[in-house]
Design a protein around this motif. Structure first.
Motif, PDB file in Angstrom:
ATOM      1  N   TYR A 169       0.809  -1.211   0.000  1.00 13.47           N
ATOM      2  CA  TYR A 169       0.000   0.000   0.000  1.00 13.47           C
ATOM      3  C   TYR A 169       0.843   1.263   0.000  1.00 13.47           C
ATOM      4  CZ  TYR A 169      -3.672  -3.206   1.609  1.00 13.47           C
ATOM      5  OH  TYR A 169      -4.551  -4.225   1.746  1.00 13.47           O
ATOM      6  N   LYS A 170       2.077   1.125   0.463  1.00 11.04           N
ATOM      7  CA  LYS A 170       2.810   2.350   0.770  1.00 11.04           C
ATOM      8  C   LYS A 170       3.120   3.206  -0.440  1.00 11.04           C
ATOM      9  CE  LYS A 170       6.995  -0.434   1.391  1.00 11.04           C
ATOM     10  NZ  LYS A 170       7.896  -0.973   2.400  1.00 11.04           N
ATOM     11  N   HIS A 171       3.197   2.600  -1.614  1.00 16.68           N
ATOM     12  CA  HIS A 171       3.497   3.395  -2.798  1.00 16.68           C
ATOM     13  C   HIS A 171       2.195   3.801  -3.478  1.00 16.68           C
ATOM     14  CE1 HIS A 171       7.867   2.535  -2.953  1.00 16.68           C
ATOM     15  NE2 HIS A 171       7.501   1.478  -2.260  1.00 16.68           N
ATOM     16  N   ASP A 172       1.511   4.751  -2.925  1.00 18.53           N
ATOM     17  CA  ASP A 172       0.297   5.264  -3.561  1.00 18.53           C
ATOM     18  C   ASP A 172      -0.779   4.191  -3.702  1.00 18.53           C
ATOM     19  OD1 ASP A 172      -0.659   6.844  -6.673  1.00 18.53           O
ATOM     20  OD2 ASP A 172      -1.060   7.439  -4.607  1.00 18.53           O
ATOM     21  N   GLY A 173      -0.760   3.204  -2.837  1.00 17.04           N
ATOM     22  CA  GLY A 173      -1.777   2.155  -2.879  1.00 17.04           C
ATOM     23  C   GLY A 173      -2.727   2.285  -1.707  1.00 17.04           C
ATOM     24  N   GLY A 174      -3.625   1.335  -1.571  1.00 13.03           N
ATOM     25  CA  GLY A 174      -4.559   1.378  -0.447  1.00 13.03           C
ATOM     26  C   GLY A 174      -5.661   0.354  -0.636  1.00 13.03           C
ATOM     27  N   CYS A 225       3.029  -0.961 -11.420  1.00 12.72           N
ATOM     28  CA  CYS A 225       3.784  -2.198 -11.600  1.00 12.72           C
ATOM     29  C   CYS A 225       5.241  -2.012 -11.200  1.00 12.72           C
ATOM     30  CB  CYS A 225       3.676  -2.688 -13.045  1.00 12.72           C
ATOM     31  SG  CYS A 225       2.043  -3.358 -13.420  1.00 12.72           S
ATOM     32  N   VAL A 226       5.766  -0.826 -11.429  1.00 10.27           N
ATOM     33  CA  VAL A 226       7.130  -0.543 -10.948  1.00 10.27           C
ATOM     34  C   VAL A 226       7.141  -0.654  -9.421  1.00 10.27           C
ATOM     35  CG1 VAL A 226       8.908   1.240 -10.718  1.00 10.27           C
ATOM     36  CG2 VAL A 226       7.721   0.951 -12.891  1.00 10.27           C
ATOM     37  N   ASP A 227       6.136  -0.042  -8.798  1.00  9.56           N
ATOM     38  CA  ASP A 227       6.025  -0.130  -7.339  1.00  9.56           C
ATOM     39  C   ASP A 227       5.862  -1.577  -6.895  1.00  9.56           C
ATOM     40  OD1 ASP A 227       4.035   2.927  -7.035  1.00  9.56           O
ATOM     41  OD2 ASP A 227       6.203   2.614  -7.154  1.00  9.56           O
ATOM     42  N   LEU A 228       5.075  -2.321  -7.647  1.00  8.95           N
ATOM     43  CA  LEU A 228       4.848  -3.737  -7.316  1.00  8.95           C
ATOM     44  C   LEU A 228       6.172  -4.488  -7.288  1.00  8.95           C
ATOM     45  CD1 LEU A 228       2.681  -6.082  -6.970  1.00  8.95           C
ATOM     46  CD2 LEU A 228       2.975  -6.457  -9.411  1.00  8.95           C
ATOM     47  N   VAL A 229       7.000  -4.259  -8.300  1.00  7.49           N
ATOM     48  CA  VAL A 229       8.290  -4.952  -8.354  1.00  7.49           C
ATOM     49  C   VAL A 229       9.169  -4.521  -7.176  1.00  7.49           C
ATOM     50  CG1 VAL A 229      10.426  -5.229  -9.676  1.00  7.49           C
ATOM     51  CG2 VAL A 229       8.225  -5.295 -10.846  1.00  7.49           C
ATOM     52  N   LYS A 230       9.163  -3.214  -6.916  1.00  7.89           N
ATOM     53  CA  LYS A 230      10.001  -2.703  -5.810  1.00  7.89           C
ATOM     54  C   LYS A 230       9.615  -3.345  -4.482  1.00  7.89           C
ATOM     55  CE  LYS A 230      10.368   1.757  -5.357  1.00  7.89           C
ATOM     56  NZ  LYS A 230      10.108   3.200  -5.561  1.00  7.89           N
ATOM     57  N   SER A 254      -4.516   4.493   2.773  1.00  6.54           N
ATOM     58  CA  SER A 254      -5.585   5.157   2.033  1.00  6.54           C
ATOM     59  C   SER A 254      -6.795   4.229   1.888  1.00  6.54           C
ATOM     60  CB  SER A 254      -5.021   5.535   0.662  1.00  6.54           C
ATOM     61  OG  SER A 254      -6.032   5.920  -0.217  1.00  6.54           O
ATOM     62  N   GLN A 255      -8.000   4.790   2.085  1.00  7.15           N
ATOM     63  CA  GLN A 255      -9.227   3.998   1.951  1.00  7.15           C
ATOM     64  C   GLN A 255     -10.143   4.681   0.935  1.00  7.15           C
ATOM     65  OE1 GLN A 255     -10.491   1.970   5.848  1.00  7.15           O
ATOM     66  NE2 GLN A 255      -9.811   3.974   6.564  1.00  7.15           N
ATOM     67  N   TRP A 256     -10.481   3.974  -0.109  1.00  4.99           N
ATOM     68  CA  TRP A 256     -11.402   4.470  -1.122  1.00  4.99           C
ATOM     69  C   TRP A 256     -12.664   3.619  -1.088  1.00  4.99           C
ATOM     70  CZ3 TRP A 256      -9.010   6.101  -6.470  1.00  4.99           C
ATOM     71  CH2 TRP A 256      -7.958   7.011  -6.246  1.00  4.99           C
ATOM     72  N   ILE A 257     -13.672   4.124  -1.772  1.00  2.94           N
ATOM     73  CA  ILE A 257     -14.890   3.339  -1.876  1.00  2.94           C
ATOM     74  C   ILE A 257     -15.399   3.433  -3.313  1.00  2.94           C
ATOM     75  CG2 ILE A 257     -16.500   5.199  -1.221  1.00  2.94           C
ATOM     76  CD1 ILE A 257     -17.971   2.998   0.468  1.00  2.94           C
TER      77      ILE A 257
END
Lengths: 194, 678
Positions: free
Chosen positions: A17-22, B606-611, A50-53
């Motif tokens: 999640y940490k890279h702009d995920g959630g 996907c870059v983040d995924l690999v990292k 981050s929490q989206w809906i």
């Protein structure tokens, strides 16, 4: 599942999640039952995740307001804006959608995403397309994603022993038509593929 | 199977038929007839037959150097006159070897790049005196160089003068330029392949070239592209099991013990060239770490996004410590390469033969179910005990069998191993520093899923007995479609990021690893095993129904993958929690199908995924970027997709070159990945 089990499941992917995920809550209609995982929402918020809906906004005002304390962004599915069609096909009240949409856009205008699933005759028909285009003139600054509804759920229906009637997917020509029409007022529109 | 299919699948050309017959006959007679009797007669007969097909055979000789000398005499001088390099492998010259030839490895070309042949000879003479095979062999190589130069000097070619200069410099100086270095690689690569060494990799190519200054980037890139194109020549004769399976792997990047992550201009350049070349070979492997530059991950994904399957990611953060724990010196571990597909070896120091046999977890499960001993199992733990014993017996038996391998002597390959020169032992006799054997495996996914289903249905829910399950499997699920539906929809399966699934997978893998503990081969080396294999289709053919819904003779699941359309993050988390420690280091590849539109639209994610995945700790990972739509259309209209490249197992191939069953399997996997198949 208990809240703890839900939390454990969600946190398995915490590293990603940490890279702009959630986390994105979807359904069904997630607004209706969001309150049931209040502890999860609090905990995830506390962790800075981050929490989206993703919602069709067919929920009560109370249910919608509740979500604002936890939800960082909305993906709004806009399906049918013709009142009698909305009731007939979705069992939904367009006025509820419009009221909720206003509330969401007031708070999340700069980042919310609109999604329009297209399938004949439920969402793709002349009347509804015109209604959608008309409605979206006022929201031309928003990010809009349109897509064809697929029969991807067929295998899942059959796996759980339910009947599934396959339908014809929307043609590329019709999809392109909607895209081109939207582009006239909404520069940030894209066709997505699930 | 039709004969024509056999030829197609086995990549056999018509003129190779007598060679194949000869090899089989020689094997037969060497086992059953006196050498002084029938063999010379048979050989004479075959020699006559070969000449009818235009083939030349260089027969075995007790003196390998003389045999190579005979080869050199017969080798024509032919080349691509548009290239800066001389590179030729003659498809109609068959270099006979009595025994299997050591290959399937990267070569330490730094030896010939940093030393002239003269210097190498002097070093060897200092160690061994001047009457030894290596010096004689290098004299033969010089003879070959002279032969080529003499011929080229009489021909017109744009680059002939440069080629002659570079070839001559091999004899008298270390490489002084990029083309000089690459020419040396090509020359020895061609000789190794011509003398029967297969699946020969190029090693850490960016590191090999590091000392060569880039004066003009455009020209440098042209040179590197030319090199790759030359390497791709003779694609068919280099291909082993299938077209594309050449083993020509270039390794890029990597963690350096002292200076952090290594990458240079050549690292990026090769990624760019392979991205644009649209050839399935040569292929790339990128060694990755958490400290690597992000733009290198981006560059790699751009290459992967073309669909050519390159590079495969190999995680130094996981692999290097495991190699050290296994027994390789720490410094050596930092210089690891891989065999033709993915099995770690130490470049220039490992003789390791890593693809000797496949442990068939699914087949062993089937055998267990066929054996009435299993009927006495009262709990799932009893089943695990029986299954574990069967795995261990099988692994020990196969390890013993491969130890009986006799290898063909190879002074040509031994020259690249300093330890062979110092020890005065050929690589075939255990002269290298490390002499381990590697086993592969397949069907683990099918076996784990079968065991999970067995536990649930037989021992928890008591809906079936073992005997009932045996009957169902024997009848290949006839009339049991609803059971198949249930088994394939189970909530617990290989690939699920769930402690029970992970634990069971580690338990089964552990049975195989533990069987290798304390085992050593006749060279004093050990054994290792990995969770990937090229045999998922072939072994599937010989494996009857498993208790995961898989019917008889259907393909097994590929490497570490999941056919249940789970999130990539889940599979990566699962694979990162598998226990590869101890003996489990022989290649463990997560294999993804990815829709190209998905990758394009989510590139930065996907870059983040690999990292993040590198940090999570996967062992190795590869991606097949292609849509089901493209694969289905390409199968129907191959004429429109001549350049479509797909990842097969540890190599890429033109889709149109693949046998139909490989195409079907890829289509099925792509459909499942896109959620379009059950």
């Amino acid at each position: 599942m208990t809240e703890d089990e839900v939390l454990e499941l969600l946190l398995r992917d915490a590293d990603f999640y940490k890279h702009d995920g959630g986390i994105t809550y979807s359904g069904g209609e997630p607004l209706i039952s969001l309150y049931r995982i209040e502890n999860v929402l609090k905990r995830i918020k506390g962790l800075g995740i981050s929490q989206w809906i993703e919602t069709s906004l067919f929920a009560s005002e109370k249910q919608l307001m509740y979500s604002f304390d936890y939800i960082d962004n909305f993906i709004v599915d806009i399906k049918n804006l013709v009142p009698d069609q909305c009731i007939r096909y979705l069992g939904g009240d367009v006025s509820v959608f419009l009221r909720n949409f206003k509330e969401v856009s007031n708070r999340y205008r700069d980042k919310m995403i609109l999604r329009i699933p297209l399938v004949e005759p439920y969402t793709y028909n002349d009347e509804n397309i015109h209604a959608l285009l008309d409605f979206l003139k006022e929201y031309g600054d928003l990010k809009i994603q349109i897509f064809k509804v697929h029969n991807l759920a067929a295998s899942k229906y059959r796996k759980i022993g339910l009947d599934y009637t396959e339908f014809d997917e929307l043609s590329d020509t019709k999809l392109k038509y909607v895209y081109d029409e939207l582009l006239k007022n909404c520069p940030d529109v894209e066709i997505i593929d699930f | 199977m039709k004969i024509i299919d056999l030829f197609y699948e086995k990549n056999i050309k018509i003129y190779q038929i007598p060679v194949i017959i000869y090899k089989r006959a020689l094997y037969f007679y060497s086992k059953h007839a006196s050498r002084r009797g029938i063999i010379p007669l048979v050989m004479y007969g075959f020699k006559s037959m070969f000449s009818l097909f235009g083939l030349k055979i260089i027969f075995c000789n007790n003196d390998k150097v003389i045999q190579i000398d005979n080869l050199i005499d017969k080798m024509p001088v032919e080349y691509d006159s548009q290239s800066r390099f001389y590179y030729h492998i003659d498809e109609k010259i068959y270099f006979n070897n009595r025994y299997p030839v050591i290959g399937n490895m990267p070569v330490d070309y730094s030896f010939v790049i940093n030393n002239s042949l003269e210097e190498i000879k002097n070093k060897i003479i200092d160690l061994q005196g001047d009457k030894n095979d290596y010096v004689r062999l290098l004299n033969v190589v010089e003879k070959y160089i002279d032969k080529i130069c003499e011929r080229l000097s009489s021909l017109d070619g744009q680059y002939n003068n440069e080629i002659i200069e570079n070839l001559k410099s091999i004899k008298i100086s270390r490489a002084s330029s990029l083309t000089d270095a690459l020419q040396r690689i090509l020359l020895f690569n061609s000789l190794l392949i011509q003398t029967g060494h297969t699946l020969m990799g190029l090693g850490r190519i960016d590191l090999l070239l590091d000392s060569f200054e880039i004066k003009d980037k455009k020209e440098t890139n042209e040179i590197l592209k030319d090199f790759c194109i030359q390497l791709h020549r003779f694609y068919s004769v280099k291909s082993q099991a299938l077209l594309g399976d050449t083993g020509q792997l270039m390794i890029l990047g990597g963690s350096n013990n002292e200076t952090g992550y290594f990458a240079n201009y050549y690292t990026y350049a090769f990624l760019e060239i392979i991205k644009n070349l649209n050839l399935p070979d040569p292929k790339l492997l990128l060694r990755v770490t958490r400290d690597m530059p992000e733009d290198l991950i981006e560059k790699s994904l751009e290459c992967i996004a073309t669909g050519n399957g390159s590079p495969l990611f190999s995680n130094d953060d996981v692999i290097i410590p495991l190699l050290s724990d296994y027994g390789f010196d720490t410094n050596d571990s930092y210089n690891y390469g891989v065999s033709a597909c993915w099995e770690p070896v130490i470049i220039g120091k490992s003789m390791d033969q890593n693809n000797l046999v496949t442990i068939p977890f699914a087949k062993i499960f089937v055998d267990m179910m066929d054996d009435s001993n299993i009927d006495s199992a009262e709990t799932i733990e009893d089943v695990y005990d029986i299954y574990g014993r069967m795995i261990q017996d099988y692994v020990k038996k196969r390890a013993g069998e491969v130890d009986r391998n006799i290898w063909e002597p190879s002074p040509l390959l031994s020259i690249f191993f300093e330890d062979c020169i110092i020890s005065r032992k050929d690589i075939s006799e255990g002269g290298a520093k490390y002499n381990n054997y590697g086993l592969l495996s397949d069907g683990l996914s099918n076996a784990v899923n079968s065991l999970l289903n067995l536990e649930k249905i037989v021992f928890v829910e008591n809906r079936m007995t073992i005997h009932d399950v045996r009957k169902v499997l024997k009848k290949n699920y006839a009339g049991k479609e609803s059971l198949i539906e249930e088994l394939t929809s189970s909530e617990e399966f290989f690939g699920r990021d769930d402690q029970k699934c992970i634990s069971l997978t580690n338990k089964v893998f552990g049975y195989a690893k533990n069987a290798l503990a304390g085992q050593s081969n006749r060279f004093g080396g050990g054994y290792k095993i990995g969770l990937s294999s090229p045999n998922y289709l072939m072994d599937g053919k010989y494996t009857t129904a498993t208790f995961d819904g898989r019917k008889s003779h259907k393909p097994l699941n590929t490497h570490i993958s999941c056919d249940k359309n789970i999130a990539y993050t889940e599979l990566i988390s699962f694979a990162s929690q598998l226990d590869y420690s101890g003996y489990g280091i022989n290649g463990n590849v997560i294999d993804f199908m990815i829709n190209p539109v998905f990758l394009e639209k989510n590139f930065s994610k996907c870059v983040d995924l690999v990292k993040v995945s590198i940090e999570k700790g996967f062992f190795q990972m590869q991606m097949n970027v292609v849509s089901s739509e493209t694969l289905i259309d390409a199968k129907k209209h191959p004429e429109n997709y001549k350049n479509l490249i797909v990842r097969v197992w540890g190599f890429s191939a033109f889709y149109v070159d693949l046998p139909e069953k490989y195409k079907d399997m890829l289509i099925e996997r792509a459909l499942k990945n896109e959620g379009k198949a059950a």
